[in-house]
Design an enzyme around this catalytic site. Structure first.
Site, PDB file in Angstrom:
ATOM      1  N   CYS A  87      -4.036  -1.565  -2.118  1.00  0.00           N
ATOM      2  CA  CYS A  87      -4.045   0.630  -2.109  1.00  0.00           C
ATOM      3  C   CYS A  87      -4.946   0.436  -3.072  1.00  0.00           C
ATOM      4  O   CYS A  87      -5.195  -0.109  -4.720  1.00  0.00           O
ATOM      5  CB  CYS A  87      -2.723   0.732  -3.159  1.00  0.00           C
ATOM      6  SG  CYS A  87      -2.908   2.346  -2.898  1.00  0.00           S
ATOM      7  N   ASN A  88      -6.322   1.329  -3.418  1.00  0.00           N
ATOM      8  CA  ASN A  88      -7.057   0.994  -4.304  1.00  0.00           C
ATOM      9  C   ASN A  88      -6.871   2.313  -5.320  1.00  0.00           C
ATOM     10  O   ASN A  88      -7.499   1.892  -6.407  1.00  0.00           O
ATOM     11  CB  ASN A  88      -8.512   1.853  -3.065  1.00  0.00           C
ATOM     12  CG  ASN A  88      -9.365   1.023  -2.730  1.00  0.00           C
ATOM     13  OD1 ASN A  88     -10.068   0.350  -2.785  1.00  0.00           O
ATOM     14  ND2 ASN A  88      -8.886   0.893  -1.422  1.00  0.00           N
ATOM     15  N   THR A  89      -5.971   3.223  -4.875  1.00  0.00           N
ATOM     16  CA  THR A  89      -5.119   4.198  -6.284  1.00  0.00           C
ATOM     17  C   THR A  89      -4.876   3.888  -7.165  1.00  0.00           C
ATOM     18  O   THR A  89      -4.735   3.168  -8.034  1.00  0.00           O
ATOM     19  CB  THR A  89      -4.622   5.287  -5.521  1.00  0.00           C
ATOM     20  OG1 THR A  89      -5.350   6.115  -4.833  1.00  0.00           O
ATOM     21  CG2 THR A  89      -4.119   6.381  -5.971  1.00  0.00           C
ATOM     22  N   CYS A  97     -12.354   2.109   0.489  1.00  0.00           N
ATOM     23  CA  CYS A  97     -10.896   2.528   1.190  1.00  0.00           C
ATOM     24  C   CYS A  97     -10.407   1.937   2.174  1.00  0.00           C
ATOM     25  O   CYS A  97     -11.706   1.528   2.699  1.00  0.00           O
ATOM     26  CB  CYS A  97     -10.807   3.792   1.462  1.00  0.00           C
ATOM     27  SG  CYS A  97      -9.324   5.063   2.164  1.00  0.00           S
ATOM     28  N   THR A  98      -9.119   1.110   1.533  1.00  0.00           N
ATOM     29  CA  THR A  98      -8.761   0.530   2.630  1.00  0.00           C
ATOM     30  C   THR A  98      -8.389   1.144   4.857  1.00  0.00           C
ATOM     31  O   THR A  98      -8.720   0.030   5.747  1.00  0.00           O
ATOM     32  CB  THR A  98      -7.532  -0.125   2.610  1.00  0.00           C
ATOM     33  OG1 THR A  98      -6.741   1.037   2.206  1.00  0.00           O
ATOM     34  CG2 THR A  98      -7.224  -1.168   1.417  1.00  0.00           C
ATOM     35  N   HIS A  99      -8.555   1.767   4.525  1.00  0.00           N
ATOM     36  CA  HIS A  99      -9.253   3.003   6.081  1.00  0.00           C
ATOM     37  C   HIS A  99     -10.101   2.542   6.065  1.00  0.00           C
ATOM     38  O   HIS A  99     -10.920   2.978   7.905  1.00  0.00           O
ATOM     39  CB  HIS A  99      -8.701   4.801   5.664  1.00  0.00           C
ATOM     40  CG  HIS A  99      -7.557   4.605   5.706  1.00  0.00           C
ATOM     41  ND1 HIS A  99      -6.474   4.531   4.657  1.00  0.00           N
ATOM     42  CD2 HIS A  99      -6.672   5.954   6.645  1.00  0.00           C
ATOM     43  CE1 HIS A  99      -5.241   5.730   4.722  1.00  0.00           C
ATOM     44  NE2 HIS A  99      -5.869   5.835   6.015  1.00  0.00           N
ATOM     45  N   GLU A 140      -6.461   8.799  10.948  1.00  0.00           N
ATOM     46  CA  GLU A 140      -5.511   8.551  10.823  1.00  0.00           C
ATOM     47  C   GLU A 140      -5.082   9.195  12.071  1.00  0.00           C
ATOM     48  O   GLU A 140      -3.860   9.176  12.681  1.00  0.00           O
ATOM     49  CB  GLU A 140      -4.815   9.734   9.640  1.00  0.00           C
ATOM     50  CG  GLU A 140      -4.554   7.712   8.351  1.00  0.00           C
ATOM     51  CD  GLU A 140      -3.292   8.244   7.840  1.00  0.00           C
ATOM     52  OE1 GLU A 140      -2.713   9.743   7.367  1.00  0.00           O
ATOM     53  OE2 GLU A 140      -3.288   7.422   6.480  1.00  0.00           O
ATOM     54  N   GLY A 163      -2.852   9.459  -4.665  1.00  0.00           N
ATOM     55  CA  GLY A 163      -4.278  10.246  -5.675  1.00  0.00           C
ATOM     56  C   GLY A 163      -3.460  11.467  -5.818  1.00  0.00           C
ATOM     57  O   GLY A 163      -3.779  11.881  -7.008  1.00  0.00           O
ATOM     58  N   ASP A 184       0.941  -1.146   0.372  1.00  0.00           N
ATOM     59  CA  ASP A 184       0.023  -0.293   0.198  1.00  0.00           C
ATOM     60  C   ASP A 184       1.201   1.002   0.246  1.00  0.00           C
ATOM     61  O   ASP A 184       2.394   1.627   0.954  1.00  0.00           O
ATOM     62  CB  ASP A 184      -0.944   0.136   1.098  1.00  0.00           C
ATOM     63  CG  ASP A 184      -1.549   1.051   1.356  1.00  0.00           C
ATOM     64  OD1 ASP A 184      -2.033   1.453  -0.006  1.00  0.00           O
ATOM     65  OD2 ASP A 184      -2.612   0.818   1.938  1.00  0.00           O
ATOM     66  N   SER A 185       0.081   1.920  -0.449  1.00  0.00           N
ATOM     67  CA  SER A 185       1.333   3.907  -0.263  1.00  0.00           C
ATOM     68  C   SER A 185       1.274   3.896   1.328  1.00  0.00           C
ATOM     69  O   SER A 185       1.935   5.206   1.313  1.00  0.00           O
ATOM     70  CB  SER A 185       0.246   4.778  -1.348  1.00  0.00           C
ATOM     71  OG  SER A 185      -0.909   5.355  -0.767  1.00  0.00           O
TER      72      SER A 185
END
Length: 280
Positions: free
Chosen positions: A82-84, A198-200, A164, A52, A19-20
């Site tokens: 990572c979705n992006t 989104c993974t968040h 976050e 992004g 992931d980023s």
């Protein structure tokens, strides 16, 4: 999963998760109990986030360099958590890798389809909550439309920084979420499936469920992180007697922040993170 594995991979595999940043740890959290005996290598490209704001070419270059590192570490399969990167660079990564690659978008779309097929009377319309970059790519809409599902994509740019910050049950986050959902319902009033793109966002699921109840708009929630973990697990044979999974963590910057946030995302302590330099 769309592409069934031609053959099952080793029962005690090495799995690379990329992931980023930190969000992909929710995918890893769901993976850990699914494949006993697995060795996980997680890489968060924290020095170069947010992806992004970058061009598609730059995102592909960053993602491919990270994928190659994980493959060099012995990964039998690569999970792009990572979705992006899944939206804009998945094909580049697949072409560069000699191992199977699983992204997060198609598994989420297929989980939404399975929910729709299980409830024939439910409108086949899906509301996707995601970041601005993911919604602008229209990757979820394309995947859902290809499966015969209508899709409405709603960008929720404030949710990632709130997560976050640790405000996953804060009144400010609840109010922001309420505003986003009301805006989305104005555009898609009949949507009955909510896809967390989104993974968040899995960390916000309890708050999302409460907010939906308060708005009197019940929805089936699809967690694309959990759907992705299930897709990855399908590549490996059952191994109920395997030893507990192990994890090794790499980040390209902000080791202390990764440990702090990573422990919340993974729901267990992240005691050691290795600093990695992948260049510019």
């Amino acid at each position: 999963m769309t592409e069934k594995p031609a053959k099952l991979l080793p029962p005690n595999p090495t799995i690379g998760v990329f992931d980023s940043g930190f969000g992909g740890l929710t995918v890893l959290r769901d993976l850990l109990p699914l494949i006993p005996g697995a060795r996980y290598i997680y890489l968060g490209d924290t020095a170069r986030l947010p992806y992004g704001s970058k061009s598609r070419e730059t995102i592909a270059r960053y993602a491919v360099s990270s994928a190659k590192f994980l493959e060099e570490q012995g990964a039998d399969l690569l999970c792009i958590a990572c979705n992006t990167a899944s939206a804009l660079a998945l094909e580049d990564i697949k072409q560069a890798m000699p191992i199977p690659v699983v992204g997060v978008i198609q598994p989420g779309a297929e989980a939404a389809l399975a929910t729709s097929e299980a409830s024939p009377s439910t409108p086949k319309s899906v509301l996707v909550l995601a970041t601005t970059a993911t919604t602008q790519s229209h990757a979820y809409a394309q995947s859902l439309n290809a499966l015969g599902l209508a899709a409405t994509e709603k960008a929720c740019p404030l949710l990632v920084p709130l997560v976050e910050e640790g405000w996953i049950d804060h009144h400010v986050t609840a109010e922001v979420l309420r505003i986003y959902l009301n805006e989305a319902f104005a555009e898609a009033p009949n949507a009955q499936t909510l896809l967390l793109g989104c993974t968040h966002y899995p960390l916000l699921q309890p708050l999302i469920e409460r907010t939906l109840a308060e708005l009197n708009h019940p929805m089936t929630i699809i967690d694309s992180a959990a759907a992705t973990a299930a897709d990855v697990a399908a590549y490996f044979p059952p191994n109920p007697n395997g030893a507990p999974a192990t994890s090794r963590f790499y980040a390209t910057d902000s080791i202390e922040k990764f440990q702090r946030l990573g422990s919340a995302f993974l729901n267990q302590p992240v005691s050691e993170v290795h600093l990695l330099d992948l260049g510019g």
